[in-house]
Design an enzyme around this catalytic site. Structure first.
Site, PDB file in Angstrom:
ATOM      1  N   ASP A   1       0.801  -1.227   0.000  1.00  0.00           N
ATOM      2  CA  ASP A   1       0.000   0.000   0.000  1.00  0.00           C
ATOM      3  C   ASP A   1       0.834   1.278   0.000  1.00  0.00           C
ATOM      4  O   ASP A   1       0.622   2.162  -0.827  1.00  0.00           O
ATOM      5  CB  ASP A   1      -0.973   0.003   1.185  1.00  0.00           C
TER       6      ASP A   1
ATOM      7  N   CYS B   1     -16.095  -5.921 -16.305  1.00  0.00           N
ATOM      8  CA  CYS B   1     -17.369  -5.494 -15.709  1.00  0.00           C
ATOM      9  C   CYS B   1     -18.506  -5.458 -16.734  1.00  0.00           C
ATOM     10  O   CYS B   1     -19.666  -5.293 -16.350  1.00  0.00           O
ATOM     11  CB  CYS B   1     -17.211  -4.106 -15.090  1.00  0.00           C
TER      12      CYS B   1
ATOM     13  N   CYS C   1     -15.106   4.216   2.925  1.00  0.00           N
ATOM     14  CA  CYS C   1     -16.433   4.070   2.323  1.00  0.00           C
ATOM     15  C   CYS C   1     -16.439   2.785   1.502  1.00  0.00           C
ATOM     16  O   CYS C   1     -15.515   2.539   0.731  1.00  0.00           O
ATOM     17  CB  CYS C   1     -16.749   5.263   1.439  1.00  0.00           C
TER      18      CYS C   1
ATOM     19  N   CYS D   1     -21.466  -3.960  -5.915  1.00  0.00           N
ATOM     20  CA  CYS D   1     -20.884  -4.699  -7.036  1.00  0.00           C
ATOM     21  C   CYS D   1     -21.445  -6.116  -7.108  1.00  0.00           C
ATOM     22  O   CYS D   1     -21.357  -6.870  -6.131  1.00  0.00           O
ATOM     23  CB  CYS D   1     -19.360  -4.744  -6.894  1.00  0.00           C
TER      24      CYS D   1
END
Length: 391
Positions: A134, A188, A240, A247
């Site tokens: 990260d 997607c 959030c 999804c």
């Protein structure tokens, strides 16, 4: 050992130490990513938390000059909370995003990668490698996509066909060649559920996020939150999850086998008012092990005040008045003023009027003034309605 044998040994070991998914990628420059990042910067969509040097972000040889491969890993984390406590009048609760449930994932992933690094050294004693989780210079998501962990969704998350998007990502750059995996070809499709659901419209187009408008980013800022976003925050204290919750790939996905990420429900959905009276030591003792504590208590307390306004918690007015009068931090005083204006009532107005006399900070004074204007308008409207009703 042959490179394919090294890769197979690392894959087997990854399973032994609890890594949910592992992939291998070349250490070639991320040319397309760099072009996207340049446009992203020009549009002002960066959060400011990223590595500012785009060359370091997109060229693994900036990390290890002889870099040949990148090993990507993913750990799944839970998406559902067992027996979550519920808010009730006078005892309202905030919520930490799932990425802050359990032990800080940076530590957990780094520990897994360090074991993997030691295994690599056992197999190839001359190997050079560097771990990133990260906060490293490379893009975890770009590496994971190239390594076949998943595809990059329209919400910018990596979507694993096996694990969904509830995954933490980390990687290890090395100067040892390891046969790369193929990227996932799934996509997607026509789905735009995440874009449609984003509370602030931060997903400006498929795969592009305006971080400056993203609630996950906004909850981590330390200054005054722009008023246009305060209403959108709800009772979120950190992060959030909206774009992942909606999804379809994540439907019914809930992995609970990584014990380090098991949430303590009283920590991830805490009572709001006690958060505002915590000392630094108390805050660290209770929340210091969580990823959501990395910015300290000030942003979380500001968000707590906004959440109390969201619930219109009249029982919090004495506490908000105390903060407005006594807290040394302008952001906390000003946000308390705003919250009093949202909650309303005579006691809120009296608290604001009293604070207006002694407050010297310009931004806080502006918040008090706006809150009083709001309450005066509401009072005027109520009087007009009463006159119509009883006139």
């Amino acid at each position: 050992m042959h490179s394919a044998e090294i890769k197979a040994a690392l894959q087997a070991y990854a399973g032994e130490i609890g890594i949910d998914q592992i992939g291998f990628a070349s250490a070639d420059p991320f040319v397309e990513l760099k072009e996207r990042l340049v446009r992203h910067r020009e549009l002002g969509y960066e959060s400011g938390f990223e590595e500012p040097d785009l060359k370091k972000r997109t060229e693994p040889t900036e990390t290890i000059p002889a870099a040949k491969s990148i090993i990507a890993i993913a750990l799944a984390y839970p998406s559902k909370m067992p027996h979550p406590p519920r808010s009730k009048e006078g005892e309202y609760r905030g919520i930490f995003a799932r990425a802050s449930w359990g032990t800080d994932y940076h530590h957990v992933l780094r520990a897994k990668l360090e074991k993997l690094q030691q295994k690599l050294l056992e197999l190839v004693p001359v190997a050079t490698s560097e771990i990133m989780v990260d906060t490293g210079v490379l893009s975890d998501r770009a590496v994971a996509e190239r390594a076949g962990i998943g595809w990059s969704g329209k919400n910018t998350s990596i979507l694993s066909p096996h694990l969904g998007s509830w995954i933490y990502l980390g990687e290890m750059v090395t100067d040892i060649y390891l046969p790369p995996d193929q990227p996932v070809t799934q996509s997607c499709g026509e789905c735009t559920a995440c874009m449609d659901a984003c509370p602030t419209g931060a997903l400006v187009q498929p795969g592009q996020l305006n971080a400056q408008a993203c609630i996950a980013y906004l909850t981590q800022t330390k200054g005054f939150l722009a008023e246009q976003y305060r209403e959108k925050l709800g009772n979120r204290l950190y992060g959030c999850d909206t774009c992942q919750v909606v999804c379809p790939i994540n439907r019914k996905v809930n992995f609970t086998h990584q014990e380090a990420f098991t949430p303590d429900v009283e920590e991830v959905k805490p009572l709001l008012k006690p958060l505002l009276t915590m000392s630094n030591r108390q805050f660290k003792n209770r929340f210091g092990h969580m990823a959501g504590s990395w910015r300290g208590k000030k942003p979380l307390q500001r968000n707590t005040i906004i959440a109390l306004a969201h619930f219109k918690d009249h029982s919090s007015i004495p506490l908000l008045q105390q903060l407005l009068q006594e807290d040394p931090r302008p952001v906390i005083r000003g946000t308390s003023a705003w919250a009093l204006g949202k909650i309303g009532g005579e006691s809120a107005m009296e608290a604001l009027q009293l604070a207006q006399v002694s407050e010297e900070d310009e931004e806080v004074c502006a918040e008090i003034a706006q809150a009083l204007i709001r309450l005066e308008k509401e009072s005027s409207h109520r009087e007009e309605k009463e006159n119509v009703t009883f006139g």
